[in-house]
Design a protein around this motif. Structure first.
Motif, mmCIF file in Angstrom:
data_model
loop_
_atom_site.group_PDB
_atom_site.id
_atom_site.type_symbol
_atom_site.label_atom_id
_atom_site.label_comp_id
_atom_site.label_asym_id
_atom_site.label_seq_id
_atom_site.Cartn_x
_atom_site.Cartn_y
_atom_site.Cartn_z
ATOM 1 N N GLU A 253 0.852 -1.180 0.000
ATOM 2 C CA GLU A 253 0.000 0.000 0.000
ATOM 3 C C GLU A 253 0.893 1.237 0.000
ATOM 4 O O GLU A 253 1.914 1.279 0.685
ATOM 5 C CB GLU A 253 -0.874 -0.003 1.262
ATOM 6 C CG GLU A 253 -1.777 1.194 1.378
ATOM 7 C CD GLU A 253 -2.610 1.176 2.645
ATOM 8 O OE1 GLU A 253 -3.464 2.064 2.771
ATOM 9 O OE2 GLU A 253 -2.411 0.284 3.498
ATOM 10 N N ALA B 182 -0.422 5.961 2.418
ATOM 11 C CA ALA B 182 -0.991 5.970 3.768
ATOM 12 C C ALA B 182 0.102 5.769 4.813
ATOM 13 O O ALA B 182 -0.183 5.421 5.949
ATOM 14 C CB ALA B 182 -2.057 4.893 3.895
ATOM 15 N N THR C 14 -7.310 -4.274 -3.393
ATOM 16 C CA THR C 14 -7.782 -2.894 -3.321
ATOM 17 C C THR C 14 -6.668 -1.903 -2.990
ATOM 18 O O THR C 14 -6.568 -0.851 -3.605
ATOM 19 C CB THR C 14 -8.905 -2.771 -2.269
ATOM 20 O OG1 THR C 14 -9.957 -3.660 -2.644
ATOM 21 C CG2 THR C 14 -9.424 -1.353 -2.189
ATOM 22 N N TRP C 15 -5.833 -2.205 -2.032
ATOM 23 C CA TRP C 15 -4.820 -1.249 -1.573
ATOM 24 C C TRP C 15 -3.421 -1.592 -2.062
ATOM 25 O O TRP C 15 -2.450 -0.976 -1.630
ATOM 26 C CB TRP C 15 -4.833 -1.149 -0.045
ATOM 27 C CG TRP C 15 -6.185 -0.766 0.465
ATOM 28 C CD1 TRP C 15 -7.043 -1.560 1.177
ATOM 29 C CD2 TRP C 15 -6.863 0.475 0.267
ATOM 30 N NE1 TRP C 15 -8.203 -0.892 1.446
ATOM 31 C CE2 TRP C 15 -8.115 0.372 0.899
ATOM 32 C CE3 TRP C 15 -6.539 1.663 -0.382
ATOM 33 C CZ2 TRP C 15 -9.032 1.409 0.907
ATOM 34 C CZ3 TRP C 15 -7.461 2.698 -0.371
ATOM 35 C CH2 TRP C 15 -8.681 2.556 0.265
ATOM 36 N N GLN C 16 -3.290 -2.550 -2.950
ATOM 37 C CA GLN C 16 -1.963 -2.966 -3.406
ATOM 38 C C GLN C 16 -1.478 -2.137 -4.588
ATOM 39 O O GLN C 16 -2.249 -1.821 -5.501
ATOM 40 C CB GLN C 16 -1.979 -4.438 -3.808
ATOM 41 C CG GLN C 16 -2.131 -5.380 -2.654
ATOM 42 C CD GLN C 16 -2.103 -6.822 -3.101
ATOM 43 O OE1 GLN C 16 -2.710 -7.190 -4.103
ATOM 44 N NE2 GLN C 16 -1.392 -7.650 -2.358
ATOM 45 N N SER C 17 -0.194 -1.810 -4.546
ATOM 46 C CA SER C 17 0.492 -1.117 -5.640
ATOM 47 C C SER C 17 1.793 -1.841 -5.930
ATOM 48 O O SER C 17 2.378 -2.471 -5.042
ATOM 49 C CB SER C 17 0.798 0.330 -5.254
ATOM 50 O OG SER C 17 -0.378 1.064 -5.048
#
Length: 136
Positions: free
Chosen positions: A52, A55, A111-114
């Motif tokens: 992520e 954040a 959803t929050w993975q890059s």
């Protein structure tokens, strides 16, 4: 197999650079295919991570690497800036590659993975990243 190299400017401080948009642009040229995207950094002092971003996790990763691999004179590999030897150990912890599923031409990330380039080497401000699509 479909492949492309991009250049990423990482600057003169340790960084986590998000490659996700670049990877998706690469896939757009391949059409609506299923397969695997292989991301590779052909450097001895950088890695690829899936995490992520935005954040605080990217900064937390750099802080953790600073604790595990301090930039000091303990390293036997001594060329470059002080503590540069730690940069050569980084790929053992953050490998220079990652593989991500591709479904219908889109990255199948959570959803929050890059997809991120991790570069602690302040001596090399420009990196090459190779994207390769292995169709199903």
């Amino acid at each position: 197999m479909y492949s492309q190299e991009i250049t990423v400017r990482t600057g003169d401080s340790p960084t986590v650079a998000d490659l996700t948009d670049s990877a998706q642009r690469f896939l757009a040229g391949a059409g609506r295919v299923d397969g695997l995207l292989h991301v590779f950094v052909p450097h001895a002092t950088a890695g690829v991570a899936i995490l992520e971003t935005g954040a605080g996790s990217d900064d937390d990763l750099l802080a953790a690497l600073d604790e595990l691999l301090p930039r000091d004179d303990r390293w036997r590999h001594r060329h470059g800036s002080p503590g540069h030897g730690r940069d050569h150990v980084l790929p053992a912890l953050v490998p220079p590659y990652a593989t991500v599923p591709v479904l219908d031409g889109r990255l199948a990330l959570g959803t929050w993975q890059s997809i991120c380039l991790v570069d602690t080497n302040i001596d090399n401000p420009v990196r090459t990243v190779r994207f390769s699509l292995l169709p199903a």
